[in-house]
Design an enzyme around this catalytic site. Structure first.
Site, PDB file in Angstrom:
ATOM      1  N   MET A  20       0.841  -1.194   0.000  1.00  0.00           N
ATOM      2  CA  MET A  20       0.000   0.000   0.000  1.00  0.00           C
ATOM      3  C   MET A  20       0.875   1.243   0.000  1.00  0.00           C
ATOM      4  SD  MET A  20      -3.028  -1.178   2.673  1.00  0.00           S
ATOM      5  CE  MET A  20      -1.911  -2.029   3.802  1.00  0.00           C
ATOM      6  N   GLN A  72       7.384  -5.463  -4.104  1.00  0.00           N
ATOM      7  CA  GLN A  72       6.529  -5.351  -5.290  1.00  0.00           C
ATOM      8  C   GLN A  72       7.138  -4.356  -6.266  1.00  0.00           C
ATOM      9  OE1 GLN A  72       2.591  -3.283  -5.650  1.00  0.00           O
ATOM     10  NE2 GLN A  72       1.832  -5.364  -6.042  1.00  0.00           N
ATOM     11  N   CYS A 102      -2.612  -1.773  -9.866  1.00  0.00           N
ATOM     12  CA  CYS A 102      -2.771  -0.363  -9.516  1.00  0.00           C
ATOM     13  C   CYS A 102      -3.373   0.414 -10.684  1.00  0.00           C
ATOM     14  CB  CYS A 102      -1.423   0.233  -9.130  1.00  0.00           C
ATOM     15  SG  CYS A 102      -1.522   1.976  -8.636  1.00  0.00           S
ATOM     16  N   ASN A 213      -7.459 -11.163  -2.355  1.00  0.00           N
ATOM     17  CA  ASN A 213      -7.317  -9.804  -1.854  1.00  0.00           C
ATOM     18  C   ASN A 213      -8.585  -9.027  -2.179  1.00  0.00           C
ATOM     19  OD1 ASN A 213      -5.810  -6.830  -3.060  1.00  0.00           O
ATOM     20  ND2 ASN A 213      -5.955  -7.339  -0.896  1.00  0.00           N
ATOM     21  N   GLY A 214      -8.876  -8.023  -1.364  1.00  0.00           N
ATOM     22  CA  GLY A 214     -10.002  -7.143  -1.649  1.00  0.00           C
ATOM     23  C   GLY A 214     -11.140  -7.261  -0.653  1.00  0.00           C
TER      24      GLY A 214
END
Length: 339
Positions: A20, A72, A102, A213-214
């Site tokens: 993040m 990442q 992204c 994820n999410g």
């Protein structure tokens, strides 16, 4: 179907904290490590150009206590991705991950991030080049599709391409990204979640590592997905309510240890804070990641206020954290910690 419990080389990421921007820096990761010994921690996304040409220690340096840790990368040139991956591996990372999720304009202009959902073969070329360059796992984090793509087709195409190229895992953010019309913030909430799409993907790739994820908010909500999927990746919930990570080692990794209480985590983190203060790091740079630790507990507001207001003052040190901790500590701290 039961989870395959597939392993990465050297670590088993049944739980990870998502990369993040502006949040998962080295100080955030060091703090999160006090709550879970086993969770896989991710850096913020860093571009290949920055890794190759920039201040590497500043950009991707980390403390040994952060293992297992993944870096990442943002990029789309296979040669540059391989070069950056080699640098990352040389720093001692346990994994290198490709950002295919992204949706920001800056990322799109650089031809990486979610727009790469439209170029699965290019992502596969990056995976292949990186696998040739490093011995650590190479993984991909993507969306289920972008814009008007059919998620059934787009996600299968991405998975087919990257797994054939040798990707060790695919982490899927179970939303579309809309590259036109929605901001990055809106893309985290407005496109509907489709967990079933990720579950269907796993049915086709029973022997591959697929993580979810999410929108994951609590372990009670998320843990049942491990009956089918291989890993859970928490984002904002891990950041804003990090106390949930104190249960991860016991619940998701089967560790024969007591859960880590918020008080235990702060006490354990004091040595890191002291060390970094001695190196000239400002207290507020570190404590900003700790604000949500006591969310929902008596004194949480005082904890946040003290750290927010007093940690920014010149020359302050651990006495600010002690003061904030006193505002949330029970009368008998040792009894509360034992419970």
């Amino acid at each position: 179907m039961t989870t395959s419990n597939r392993l990465y080389t050297g670590h088993q990421p049944r739980f990870s904290v998502a990369p993040m921007m502006e949040w998962t820096d080295r100080h955030c990761r060091a703090f999160h490590r006090q709550l879970s010994s086993h969770a896989l921690l991710y850096t913020e996304m860093v571009t290949t150009g920055a890794v190759i040409h920039g201040d590497r220690e500043h950009l991707i340096g980390f403390s040994d206590l952060e293992h297992p840790i993944a870096c990442q990368l943002g990029g789309s040139d296979p040669k540059e991705m391989a070069e950056a991956a080699k640098i990352v591996a040389g720093f001692g990372y346990d994994e290198v991950n490709i950002n295919v999720g992204c949706p920001s304009d800056r990322v799109q202009s650089g031809r990486f991030g979610a727009c790469l959902m439209q170029e699965p073969e290019l992502v596969a070329a990056c995976v292949s080049a990186m696998k040739d360059a490093v011995d650590i796992p190479v993984t991909v984090k993507c969306r289920i599709g972008v814009d008007d793509q059919d998620p059934e087709v787009a996600l299968d195409n991405m998975a087919d391409a990257v797994f054939k190229a040798g990707s060790d895992a695919l982490w899927v953010h179970a939303r579309k990204a809309w590259l036109q019309g929605l901001s990055p913030k809106e893309n985290r909430d407005i496109p509907p979640l489709d967990y079933d799409r990720v579950l269907r993907l796993k049915e086709h790739y029973a022997d591959k590592f697929i993580g979810l994820n999410g929108g994951l908010q609590t372990l009670d909500q998320a843990e049942p997905f491990l009956n089918s999927l291989d890993g859970l990746m928490f984002g904002r919930a891990a950041y804003h309510t990090p106390q949930i990570m104190g249960e991860v080692d016991r619940r998701l990794y089967g560790a024969d240890t007591a859960d880590v209480s918020p008080w235990d985590a702060v006490r354990a983190h004091m040595a890191y804070l002291e060390d970094q203060l001695g190196k000239g790091v400002k207290l507020a740079r570190m404590t900003r990641h700790m604000l949500g630790l006591f969310h929902g507990r008596p004194g949480a507001r005082s904890w946040r206020r003290i750290l927010t207001v007093e940690a920014i003052k010149p020359g302050v040190g651990l006495e600010v954290v002690e003061k904030a901790l006193a505002a949330v500590s029970p009368t008998d701290f040792s009894q509360e910690a034992a419970e």
